[in-house]
Design a protein around this motif. Structure first.
Motif, PDB file in Angstrom:
ATOM      1  N   SER A  57       0.836  -1.192   0.000  1.00 44.81           N
ATOM      2  CA  SER A  57       0.000   0.000   0.000  1.00 44.81           C
ATOM      3  C   SER A  57       0.872   1.243   0.000  1.00 44.81           C
ATOM      4  O   SER A  57       2.052   1.205   0.366  1.00 44.81           O
ATOM      5  N   VAL A  58       0.284   2.347  -0.378  1.00 43.36           N
ATOM      6  CA  VAL A  58       1.052   3.593  -0.502  1.00 43.36           C
ATOM      7  C   VAL A  58       0.283   4.730   0.175  1.00 43.36           C
ATOM      8  O   VAL A  58      -0.919   4.635   0.445  1.00 43.36           O
ATOM      9  N   THR A  59       1.005   5.808   0.457  1.00 42.37           N
ATOM     10  CA  THR A  59       0.437   7.050   0.967  1.00 42.37           C
ATOM     11  C   THR A  59       0.582   8.115  -0.110  1.00 42.37           C
ATOM     12  O   THR A  59       1.676   8.330  -0.640  1.00 42.37           O
ATOM     13  N   ARG A  60      -0.518   8.759  -0.417  1.00 44.74           N
ATOM     14  CA  ARG A  60      -0.537   9.707  -1.529  1.00 44.74           C
ATOM     15  C   ARG A  60      -0.674  11.137  -1.002  1.00 44.74           C
ATOM     16  O   ARG A  60      -1.491  11.429  -0.132  1.00 44.74           O
ATOM     17  N   HIS A  61       0.116  12.041  -1.586  1.00 46.57           N
ATOM     18  CA  HIS A  61       0.052  13.462  -1.287  1.00 46.57           C
ATOM     19  C   HIS A  61      -0.135  14.207  -2.611  1.00 46.57           C
ATOM     20  O   HIS A  61       0.719  14.132  -3.495  1.00 46.57           O
ATOM     21  N   LEU A  62      -1.250  14.927  -2.718  1.00 46.13           N
ATOM     22  CA  LEU A  62      -1.553  15.673  -3.942  1.00 46.13           C
ATOM     23  C   LEU A  62      -1.648  17.157  -3.621  1.00 46.13           C
ATOM     24  O   LEU A  62      -2.241  17.549  -2.607  1.00 46.13           O
ATOM     25  N   ARG A  63      -1.091  17.966  -4.491  1.00 47.58           N
ATOM     26  CA  ARG A  63      -1.190  19.415  -4.415  1.00 47.58           C
ATOM     27  C   ARG A  63      -1.630  19.915  -5.782  1.00 47.58           C
ATOM     28  O   ARG A  63      -0.957  19.653  -6.788  1.00 47.58           O
ATOM     29  N   ILE A  64      -2.745  20.659  -5.818  1.00 49.78           N
ATOM     30  CA  ILE A  64      -3.335  21.066  -7.095  1.00 49.78           C
ATOM     31  C   ILE A  64      -3.570  22.569  -7.081  1.00 49.78           C
ATOM     32  O   ILE A  64      -4.239  23.087  -6.171  1.00 49.78           O
ATOM     33  N   ALA A  65      -3.052  23.262  -8.061  1.00 43.92           N
ATOM     34  CA  ALA A  65      -3.321  24.686  -8.274  1.00 43.92           C
ATOM     35  C   ALA A  65      -4.218  24.823  -9.502  1.00 43.92           C
ATOM     36  O   ALA A  65      -3.944  24.220 -10.545  1.00 43.92           O
ATOM     37  N   THR A  66      -5.280  25.618  -9.388  1.00 42.81           N
ATOM     38  CA  THR A  66      -6.273  25.711 -10.456  1.00 42.81           C
ATOM     39  C   THR A  66      -6.566  27.172 -10.783  1.00 42.81           C
ATOM     40  O   THR A  66      -6.386  28.069  -9.947  1.00 42.81           O
ATOM     41  N   VAL A  67      -7.038  27.389 -11.991  1.00 42.63           N
ATOM     42  CA  VAL A  67      -7.669  28.648 -12.398  1.00 42.63           C
ATOM     43  C   VAL A  67      -9.084  28.293 -12.843  1.00 42.63           C
ATOM     44  O   VAL A  67      -9.308  27.235 -13.436  1.00 42.63           O
ATOM     45  N   TYR A  68     -10.033  29.175 -12.560  1.00 45.56           N
ATOM     46  CA  TYR A  68     -11.421  28.839 -12.836  1.00 45.56           C
ATOM     47  C   TYR A  68     -12.154  30.034 -13.434  1.00 45.56           C
ATOM     48  O   TYR A  68     -11.784  31.200 -13.244  1.00 45.56           O
ATOM     49  N   TYR A  69     -13.194  29.696 -14.177  1.00 42.81           N
ATOM     50  CA  TYR A  69     -14.133  30.660 -14.747  1.00 42.81           C
ATOM     51  C   TYR A  69     -15.526  30.150 -14.434  1.00 42.81           C
ATOM     52  O   TYR A  69     -15.877  29.017 -14.793  1.00 42.81           O
ATOM     53  N   GLU A  70     -16.330  30.968 -13.754  1.00 41.94           N
ATOM     54  CA  GLU A  70     -17.657  30.543 -13.297  1.00 41.94           C
ATOM     55  C   GLU A  70     -18.711  31.517 -13.829  1.00 41.94           C
ATOM     56  O   GLU A  70     -18.763  32.677 -13.417  1.00 41.94           O
ATOM     57  N   ARG A  71     -19.535  31.046 -14.719  1.00 50.05           N
ATOM     58  CA  ARG A  71     -20.567  31.857 -15.358  1.00 50.05           C
ATOM     59  C   ARG A  71     -21.860  31.766 -14.564  1.00 50.05           C
ATOM     60  O   ARG A  71     -22.323  30.666 -14.231  1.00 50.05           O
ATOM     61  N   TYR A  72     -22.449  32.923 -14.256  1.00 46.99           N
ATOM     62  CA  TYR A  72     -23.731  32.959 -13.556  1.00 46.99           C
ATOM     63  C   TYR A  72     -24.873  32.947 -14.569  1.00 46.99           C
ATOM     64  O   TYR A  72     -24.888  33.730 -15.522  1.00 46.99           O
ATOM     65  N   TRP A  73     -25.839  32.063 -14.324  1.00 46.39           N
ATOM     66  CA  TRP A  73     -27.021  31.961 -15.182  1.00 46.39           C
ATOM     67  C   TRP A  73     -28.278  32.466 -14.492  1.00 46.39           C
ATOM     68  O   TRP A  73     -29.227  32.876 -15.167  1.00 46.39           O
ATOM     69  N   LEU A  74     -28.295  32.440 -13.182  1.00 44.68           N
ATOM     70  CA  LEU A  74     -29.466  32.891 -12.434  1.00 44.68           C
ATOM     71  C   LEU A  74     -29.019  33.435 -11.084  1.00 44.68           C
ATOM     72  O   LEU A  74     -28.255  32.795 -10.369  1.00 44.68           O
ATOM     73  N   ARG A  75     -29.494  34.652 -10.778  1.00 41.23           N
ATOM     74  CA  ARG A  75     -29.237  35.260  -9.467  1.00 41.23           C
ATOM     75  C   ARG A  75     -30.523  35.973  -9.046  1.00 41.23           C
ATOM     76  O   ARG A  75     -30.781  37.103  -9.458  1.00 41.23           O
TER      77      ARG A  75
END
Length: 271
Positions: free
Chosen positions: A137-155
């Motif tokens: 078995s193994v131990t996993r370490h993940l590091r994730i950097a993201t950029v996002y675009y979020e479109r609003y359809w209803l407010r």
């Protein structure tokens, strides 16, 4: 003779021309003045309209983000995928709409949201054989950097629906420890995730005697994640799959708006 002379002068062609010119000026000058005033009013109205439709400045926003990822390599004894908790934070700006959108009538004036995020995972995988040529078995370490675009359809007032699109850069580190053989191995890799989802959020109502109440709300997020590049191609590791997030949410833009309003009222009281 003098009366006749005066009469002749009044009836002369030269005097008639002057009288016609005078009548022309009297009958045509007022409309020109009125039209110029009307034009000035139109320009004033246009300038006022331009000020009212001017886009609002950007609004900074940030929130914590906890998701449950369904990895293909994390399953129970029945072969079903087990959710893995992923913790993160993301921050960005609310961009106001450039034109009128009837569906966006509630909350902060925003057409879409864009920014960056960071996520991390520390997971022990009790499934031998994930890494090549290993049976532990193994131990996993993940590091994730993201950029996002979020479109609003209803407010609508306190309710909103949006579709976030994310692209990230991930770094993985796998630790294999064999206590009996006193052997260890570390494998590293880089992967590129792409996610598309649907988000629905509800902001708690604004109460006068309890202003911090509307800083919080509920958020539901679900989507699908694609892996454009695997970190260890020869392994059985695969991050492609669904993800879901259900839990409380913090709206930083509501906090900053209340602080700004409080400062303005304080300045007015001092004046």
């Amino acid at each position: 003779m003098m009366n006749a002379t005066c009469r002749n002068r009044q009836m002369s062609p030269r005097n008639s021309i002057w009288i016609i010119c005078l009548l022309f000026l009297l009958t045509h000058t007022p409309p020109l003045v009125v039209s110029s005033v009307a034009q000035t009013r139109i320009e004033f109205n246009d300038s006022t309209r331009a000020k009212t439709t001017k886009p609002n400045p950007l609004t900074f926003t940030a929130s914590t983000d906890q998701r449950f990822f369904f990895f293909s390599d994390t399953r129970n004894d029945n072969g079903r995928r087990v959710p893995v908790s992923v913790y993160g934070i993301r921050a960005g700006f609310l961009f106001p709409p450039n034109h009128e959108r009837p569906a966006l009538q509630g909350g902060r004036s925003a057409s879409f949201k864009a920014g960056a995020g960071f996520y991390f995972i520390n997971q022990h995988i009790d499934r031998p054989g994930l890494l090549p040529n290993t049976s532990e078995s193994v131990t996993r370490h993940l590091r994730i950097a993201t950029v996002y675009y979020e479109r609003y359809w209803l407010r609508r007032k306190a309710f909103e629906i949006s579709t976030p699109i994310e692209f990230g850069y991930g770094h993985s580190r796998y630790e294999r420890n064999d206590e009996q053989a006193q052997d260890s191995e570390v494998a590293r890799g880089i992967f590129l995730p792409l996610g598309v989802g649907v988000s629905a959020a509800y902001q708690f109502p604004n109460i006068r005697w309890l202003r911090p109440f509307h800083w919080f709300g509920l958020n539901i997020l679900t989507g699908y994640r694609f892996i454009l590049k695997k970190d260890i191609p020869a392994s059985q590791i695969n991050y492609t799959g669904f993800y879901i997030s259900v839990g409380p949410s913090f709206f930083l833009e509501n906090l900053t708006a209340d602080v700004k309003q409080w400062r303005q009222r304080r300045k007015q009281k001092k004046k």
